[in-house]
Scaffold this active site. Structure first.
Site, PDB file in Angstrom:
ATOM      1  N   HIS A   7     -12.449  -3.446 -14.610  1.00 41.33           N
ATOM      2  CA  HIS A   7     -12.468  -4.683 -13.819  1.00 41.33           C
ATOM      3  C   HIS A   7     -13.778  -4.909 -13.075  1.00 41.33           C
ATOM      4  CE1 HIS A   7      -8.219  -3.626 -14.311  1.00 41.33           C
ATOM      5  NE2 HIS A   7      -8.006  -4.925 -14.334  1.00 41.33           N
ATOM      6  N   GLU A  79     -11.355   2.462  -9.614  1.00 41.21           N
ATOM      7  CA  GLU A  79     -12.539   2.440 -10.471  1.00 41.21           C
ATOM      8  C   GLU A  79     -13.764   2.997  -9.742  1.00 41.21           C
ATOM      9  OE1 GLU A  79     -12.762  -1.418 -12.408  1.00 41.21           O
ATOM     10  OE2 GLU A  79     -10.762  -1.167 -13.282  1.00 41.21           O
ATOM     11  N   ARG A 167       4.123 -15.740  10.359  1.00 35.07           N
ATOM     12  CA  ARG A 167       3.577 -17.091  10.543  1.00 35.07           C
ATOM     13  C   ARG A 167       4.640 -18.107  10.133  1.00 35.07           C
ATOM     14  NH1 ARG A 167      -1.648 -14.675   9.408  1.00 35.07           N
ATOM     15  NH2 ARG A 167      -3.140 -15.510  10.925  1.00 35.07           N
ATOM     16  N   ARG A 222      -3.255 -13.773  17.778  1.00 31.96           N
ATOM     17  CA  ARG A 222      -2.037 -14.417  17.283  1.00 31.96           C
ATOM     18  C   ARG A 222      -1.092 -14.847  18.406  1.00 31.96           C
ATOM     19  NH1 ARG A 222       0.139 -13.531  12.728  1.00 31.96           N
ATOM     20  NH2 ARG A 222       1.391 -15.288  13.407  1.00 31.96           N
TER      21      ARG A 222
HETATM   22  N1  URA Z   1      -6.646 -11.596   7.894  1.00 34.52           N
HETATM   23  C1  URA Z   1      -5.305 -11.466   8.026  1.00 34.52           C
HETATM   24  O1  URA Z   1      -4.646 -10.830   7.210  1.00 34.52           O
HETATM   25  N2  URA Z   1      -4.708 -12.056   9.093  1.00 34.52           N
HETATM   26  C2  URA Z   1      -5.388 -12.801   9.990  1.00 34.52           C
HETATM   27  O2  URA Z   1      -4.784 -13.353  10.919  1.00 34.52           O
HETATM   28  C3  URA Z   1      -6.788 -12.937   9.832  1.00 34.52           C
HETATM   29  C4  URA Z   1      -7.392 -12.308   8.771  1.00 34.52           C
END
Ligand code: URA
Length: 257
Positions: A7, A79, A167, A222
């Protein structure tokens, strides 16, 4: 017989003598990272895997993009190990879970929660996803030398960007019951950040007897926001790239075997 990576489209001759690889997710970040290190040029590009080699007075490194998530990273690691790479440094971005982390801060992963799915194909789930101690110490040293605020601790590596990181701004707006409340639970358990590759990297590196570390720049916290602005994105990428390159130089000076 010389090995040709299926790959990555790399051969052993192309990476002769290179022992250290920096692994960002995005192909478009490879050249910028490699340029921070030294004289660089692209040696292969197939699918999500772009390979750029860079040379300076400290030695040679390879910068290879992994694509997003454990499955594509695992192919690259398989790899690269066969090509002779012994040190792996993930150079990523993340969403902060801990309340005191701000955009562009760095998170140094000491270990990772294995929500990635992929690492279970290499070791049963009770097996820990741990960073290499010496590599991690050098990442911390690099952050300090560069004056970049950082925290070291536990990362949660999720198989998905949306439900696995709880989310709700999705097509259905639904997160399965098992994952509802998980963001708050990880925060209460002292987990610092979400990303998608570190647990796979740490598990594979330990199983293979290789040495791995990971550093990620915070794009959003977050608890307060979902999407970074452009300036934050650029500064986050620049900081994490410089911290990783500085670490690679320290590895070449102090650890290499
Ligand atoms: N990458 C992720 O997986 N989550 C985020 O909130 C930002 C970057």
């Amino acid at each position: 017989m010389t090995y040709h990576a299926y790959h990555l489209h790399l051969s052993q001759e192309m990476v002769q003598g290179v022992r250290v690889a920096l692994i960002p997710g995005a192909p478009e970040r490879c050249s910028e990272i490699a340029d921070f290190f030294g004289e660089s040029h692209q040696i292969a590009y197939n699918r999500e895997y772009r390979s750029v080699i860079s040379e300076s007075r400290e030695g040679k490194i390879l910068v290879v993009s992994s694509g997003i998530g454990g499955p594509s990273l695992a192919i690259a690691i398989e790899e690269l190990v066969r090509l002779g790479i012994r040190y792996f440094l993930r150079v990523g971005t993340c969403g902060a879970i801990a309340a005191d982390l701000n955009p562009v801060d760095l998170v140094v992963s000491e270990g990772a929660v294995r929500l990635d799915g992929t690492s279970g194909h290499y070791a049963p789930l009770p097996y820990p996803a741990c960073a290499d101690t010496e590599v991690t110490t050098l990442i911390v040293r690099a952050c300090r030398e560069l004056g970049f605020p950082y925290r070291a601790g536990i990362t949660c590596s999720s198989a998905t960007f949306y439900p696995g990181q709880e989310r709700y701004d999705t097509f259905t707006g639904y997160v399965i019951r098992e994952l509802q409340g998980s963001l708050d639970e990880w925060r209460r358990l002292g987990v610092l950040n979400y990303e998608m590759e570190t647990a796979t990297l740490f598990t594979m590196a330990r199983v293979f007897g290789m040495r791995a570390g990971a550093v990620c720049a915070v794009l959003v916290n977050r608890l307060t926001s979902e999407e970074p602005d452009h300036a934050t994105y650029k500064e986050a990428e620049s900081r994490v790239s410089r911290a990783a390159v500085q670490t690679a130089k320290l590895i070449l000076k102090e650890l290499i075997w």
